[in-house]
Write a protein that holds these residues in place. Structure first.
Motif, short mmCIF file in Angstrom:
data_model
loop_
_atom_site.label_atom_id
_atom_site.label_comp_id
_atom_site.label_asym_id
_atom_site.label_seq_id
_atom_site.Cartn_x
_atom_site.Cartn_y
_atom_site.Cartn_z
N PRO A 126 46.34 74.47 42.50
CA PRO A 126 46.29 74.11 41.07
C PRO A 126 47.68 74.11 40.46
O PRO A 126 48.61 74.74 40.97
CB PRO A 126 45.41 75.22 40.49
CG PRO A 126 45.65 76.40 41.38
CD PRO A 126 45.85 75.83 42.76
N CYS A 185 37.35 75.97 42.44
CA CYS A 185 38.60 76.27 41.75
C CYS A 185 38.52 77.63 41.06
O CYS A 185 37.54 77.94 40.38
CB CYS A 185 38.91 75.18 40.73
SG CYS A 185 40.43 75.47 39.82
N CYS A 237 43.10 71.45 38.82
CA CYS A 237 42.83 72.39 39.92
C CYS A 237 43.32 71.86 41.26
O CYS A 237 43.29 72.60 42.25
CB CYS A 237 41.33 72.68 40.01
SG CYS A 237 40.75 73.82 38.75
#
Length: 359
Positions: free
Chosen positions: A116, A83, A122
C-alpha cells in the motif's frame, strides 16, 4: 589415444555422481528446503499497530530473496489476503496477497503481493510471490503454506494472520491424564496450547489426579451406590433394582415365574415375598406345604379331626352326630325304632354314644 577400460568406468560413475542429484526432485515442503520464521512483530494484532508519526527505520523483509519461507508460532500461520491499511503488522506498509491460495497438497500458485501507499491505495506496488501447500506431518491431516517471497522495500513487510492449532496437528506435549486445548500463540510461554486435566481428574498443583466423584452424596440416584473408577464413576443399583435411564427402579420379580414361588408372590420395594394360601405354610422361602391342623392341635373339633390338603374337617364318633361341623351331639337311638335293634318286648335305654336293650 585409448583409455584403459577401468578408467572409462571410473569416469562414467563420476559423471553419474554429478548428474543424479540434479535430477532428484526438489520439494520445498521438506524441512531442509524451507525456513520457518517466528517473528511476533509481523502478525496483525493491536499490539503491532504503529503511530502514523513513526519514523524510520521500519521492520521490513528486504532480507528475503526468493527463498521458501513459512510462518509459525507468534508469527501467525499465513500472509494476509486482504488490505490491512498502513502502520500495522509492525511496519509502515503491510504487504498482503491477492488471488486464490492453493488447497491441494504440494501444489503451487503464483500470486501478486500488494504494497500500500496510503489508506486508500492498497496496491500501489506489486511483487510476485509463489505459494505452496504442504502437509504438517505424515500423521496429520492439517496443512500449512510456504511462500517464495520477493524482497520488499525498507518500509514494507509481509503481514501475517491466523493461529495454528497444535492440538489438531498432534504437535504438542502434554503429561498423562491431560488433553491439549488450543489457544492463540502466547509469547510468554512460547506455546499455542494449554494442557488441561481430562474429565474426572483435578490438578493438585503438580499433576492431574483422579477425582473421587463418590464423595458427593447426591452423585447417584436413590436405591444405588456410587463406585469410583479411574477418571470417572458408575452408579450400581441395589439388589432388586435396575437402571432405567439414570435412576434405579424397582424390579417386579413376581412378573417372571411368580418369582419362583410355588403359590403366591408379593412384590416389595427392592424384593419380593412368597405367600401361602390358608391351610399352607412356607417351607424354606418359596415352597408352600400343607399344614396338618390335626397334628398341630390347630383344629376346633370336639371329637375326631381329619386332615385334608389345605384344610381339615371334624368327624364325630359312632353314636354322635355333628350339629355345626365342630361339636358332636349324642344320638338317642331309643327315640326311633329305626336307630336301635332292641326286641319289641325289650326296653331300650339310651347311653352316651350308644344304647342297651333289657327284658
Amino acid at each position: 589415444m585409448k583409455f584403459p577400460m577401468v578408467m572409462v568406468h571410473l569416469l562414467y560413475f563420476a559423471l553419474l555422481t554429478l548428474i543424479v542429484p540434479s535430477l532428484a526432485q526438489f520439494e520445498p515442503c521438506d524441512d531442509e528446503h524451507h525456513e520457518m520464521t517466528y517473528e511476533a512483530w509481523r502478525k496483525d494484532t493491536s499490539a503491532n499497530y504503529m503511530s502514523s508519526s513513526s519514523t524510520a527505520p521500519f521492520n521490513n523483509d528486504n532480507r528475503f530473496n526468493s527463498e521458501w519461507i513459512g510462518f509459525a508460532g507468534a508469527a501467525g500461520v499465513s500472509i494476509a489476503t486482504s488490505c490491512r491499511g498502513m502502520n500495522k503488522c509492525g511496519t509502515r506498509k503491510p504487504v498482503w496477497l491477492v488471488g486464490d491460495m492453493p488447497t491441494v497438497e504440494h501444489t503451487t500458485f503464483d500470486v501478486d503481493a500488494c504494497i500500500p501507499d496510503n489508506e486508500t491505495n492498497c496496491c500501489a506496488q506489486i511483487l510476485k510471490v509463489s505459494v505452496r501447500t504442504c502437509r504438517i506431518s505424515s500423521d496429520s491431516s492439517q496443512s500449512f503454506l510456504i511462500y517464495k517471497l520477493a524482497t520488499t522495500p525498507t518500509d514494507a513487510a509481509y503481514c501475517t494472520v491466523g493461529d495454528r492449532n497444535e492440538c489438531l496437528d498432534n504437535d504438542y506435549t502434554c503429561p498423562a491424564n491431560t488433553r491439549c486445548v488450543d489457544k492463540v500463540f502466547d509469547t510468554t510461554d512460547n506455546k499455542g496450547y494449554n494442557c488441561e486435566c481430562i474429565d474426572g481428574y483435578t490438578f493438585n498443583g503438580q499433576s492431574c489426579v483422579d477425582d473421587n466423584e463418590c464423595v458427593d452424596p447426591n452423585i447417584c440416584s436413590s436405591n444405588s451406590v456410587c463406585q469410583n473408577t479411574v477418571g470417572s464413576y458408575r452408579c450400581i443399583c441395589n439388589s432388586g433394582y435396575q437402571m432405567v435411564g439414570t435412576t434405579c427402579q424397582d424390579v417386579n420379580e413376581c412378573l417372571v415365574n411368580k418369582g419362583g414361588c410355588s403359590h403366591q408372590c408379593l412384590n416389595t420395594a427392592g424384593g419380593y415375598l412368597c405367600r401361602c394360601p390358608r391351610g399352607f405354610e412356607l417351607s424354606g422361602t418359596s415352597t408352600c406345604v400343607d399344614i396338618d391342623e390335626c397334628a398341630s392341635n390347630l383344629d376346633s373339633c370336639e371329637q375326631n379331626c381329619v386332615n385334608t390338603i389345605g384344610y381339615y374337617f371334624c368327624q364325630c364318633w359312632g353314636g354322635y352326630d355333628t350339629t355345626d361341623h365342630t361339636n358332636c351331639l349324642d344320638i338317642d337311638e331309643c327315640a326311633s325304632p329305626v336307630d336301635n335293634t332292641c326286641h319289641n318286648n325289650a326296653t331300650c335305654t339310651n347311653t352316651a354314644g350308644s344304647y342297651i336293650c333289657t327284658l
